[in-house]
Design an enzyme around this catalytic site. Sequence first.
Site, short mmCIF file in Angstrom:
data_model
loop_
_atom_site.label_atom_id
_atom_site.label_comp_id
_atom_site.label_asym_id
_atom_site.label_seq_id
_atom_site.Cartn_x
_atom_site.Cartn_y
_atom_site.Cartn_z
N SER A 1 3.74 -1.89 10.17
CA SER A 1 5.20 -1.97 10.32
C SER A 1 5.76 -3.35 9.97
O SER A 1 6.73 -3.80 10.58
CB SER A 1 5.62 -1.53 11.73
OG SER A 1 5.24 -0.18 11.95
N GLY B 1 2.84 2.47 10.57
CA GLY B 1 3.78 3.57 10.37
C GLY B 1 4.51 3.98 11.63
O GLY B 1 5.17 5.02 11.66
N ASN C 1 0.88 -1.18 0.00
CA ASN C 1 0.00 0.00 0.00
C ASN C 1 0.91 1.22 0.00
O ASN C 1 1.53 1.53 1.02
CB ASN C 1 -0.88 -0.03 1.27
CG ASN C 1 -1.66 1.26 1.46
OD1 ASN C 1 -1.77 2.08 0.54
ND2 ASN C 1 -2.19 1.46 2.66
N HIS D 1 -9.32 1.36 5.03
CA HIS D 1 -8.00 1.51 5.68
C HIS D 1 -8.13 2.49 6.84
O HIS D 1 -8.91 3.45 6.77
CB HIS D 1 -6.98 2.02 4.66
CG HIS D 1 -5.59 2.01 5.21
ND1 HIS D 1 -5.12 3.02 6.01
CD2 HIS D 1 -4.60 1.09 5.12
CE1 HIS D 1 -3.88 2.72 6.38
NE2 HIS D 1 -3.54 1.56 5.86
N LYS E 1 0.12 4.31 -0.27
CA LYS E 1 -0.48 5.53 0.30
C LYS E 1 -0.20 6.71 -0.64
O LYS E 1 -0.16 6.50 -1.85
CB LYS E 1 0.05 5.76 1.72
CG LYS E 1 -0.04 4.47 2.55
CD LYS E 1 0.23 4.67 4.00
CE LYS E 1 0.10 3.32 4.71
NZ LYS E 1 0.19 3.43 6.14
N GLU F 1 -6.46 4.89 7.79
CA GLU F 1 -6.26 6.31 7.47
C GLU F 1 -7.50 6.90 6.80
O GLU F 1 -7.80 8.09 6.97
CB GLU F 1 -5.00 6.47 6.60
CG GLU F 1 -3.74 6.30 7.44
CD GLU F 1 -2.58 5.63 6.71
OE1 GLU F 1 -2.55 5.64 5.47
OE2 GLU F 1 -1.69 5.09 7.41
N GLU G 1 -5.07 -4.75 10.64
CA GLU G 1 -4.02 -3.75 10.80
C GLU G 1 -4.24 -2.98 12.10
O GLU G 1 -5.02 -2.01 12.12
CB GLU G 1 -4.05 -2.77 9.63
CG GLU G 1 -3.83 -3.41 8.28
CD GLU G 1 -3.29 -2.40 7.29
OE1 GLU G 1 -2.14 -2.55 6.87
OE2 GLU G 1 -4.00 -1.44 6.97
P1 PGA Z 1 3.10 0.43 7.45
O1 PGA Z 1 1.63 0.63 6.86
O2 PGA Z 1 3.62 -0.87 6.90
O3 PGA Z 1 3.87 1.62 6.95
O4 PGA Z 1 2.97 0.41 8.93
C1 PGA Z 1 0.76 -0.46 6.69
C2 PGA Z 1 -0.58 0.00 6.16
O5 PGA Z 1 -1.07 1.05 6.60
O6 PGA Z 1 -1.19 -0.66 5.30
#
Ligand code: PGA
Length: 255
Positions: free
Chosen positions: A213, A173, A9, A95, A11, A97, A167
């Site tokens: 992460s 992140g 992903n 997601h 983003k 976010e 997640e």
């Molecule tokens: P990240 O994001 O691997 O940077 O923690 C994962 C995601 O939000 O899908």
Amino acid sequence: MRQLLIAGNWKMNHTASETETFCRNFRALGLEDHKVEILLCPPFTSIPAMVSVLDGTPVHVGGQDMCYVESGAFTGAISAAMLADAGCSHVLLGHSERRQFFHEDDANVNLKAKKAIEKGLTPVVCIGETREQREKGVTEKVVRTQLLGALEDLSTEDILKLVIAYEPVWAIGTGLTATPEQAQEVHRYIRDVLAERTDDETAESLRILYGGSAKPSNAEELLSEKDIDGLLIGGASLKVDDFYQMIVTGDKLNS
Ligand code: PGA
């Protein structure tokens, strides 16, 4: 056995020209004959570049979101048909976010899942608790509500078309990965809820990805857990070598 899915992903990262460079380098590493399934979800404007450079490879391309409406006066939105027409086979839905910054809720995710399935896209439905919710001990309640909300009114046949991504918001992140045991515990719970909602066979065949992460150094231990069927990778999917390394790790465990 469930085929592992290694998904990226991106983003809001990588312009179309950066995407082209990434995909050329990625392709040069060899994309044929992997045991895992591979998916990349770039920003909308980078989809054509990705589809074109990866043409003829088994890599799937997905959108990061879509509108639940067919078409019309929805400024700024992208429809399921547009994604499919651009060469996408998958779409991320719900997601954290999107939930946090764009106020999406389970009802919204449910409408999007229905529309995505109608248009032949595979929805990757994202669920997960915040740090506060984990500390309060309501993780299971939260993922159950999100999952059942996203699946509302879907037939078992349609549920079989989905991928679920667990997640934990506190791990996204932040560099704080859930331990394999923490992730496995929730993945098992999600599978139990799926079995309750459908049947054992359906629940056993659905893939549940872990995200938060995930990186080359922890991919193997996460993917070794019984109910972790792949990874949804943010930061580490932006670097060709890291992403590829995680695919190779998946191959090893999928054989
Ligand atoms: P990240 O994001 O691997 O940077 O923690 C994962 C995601 O939000 O899908």
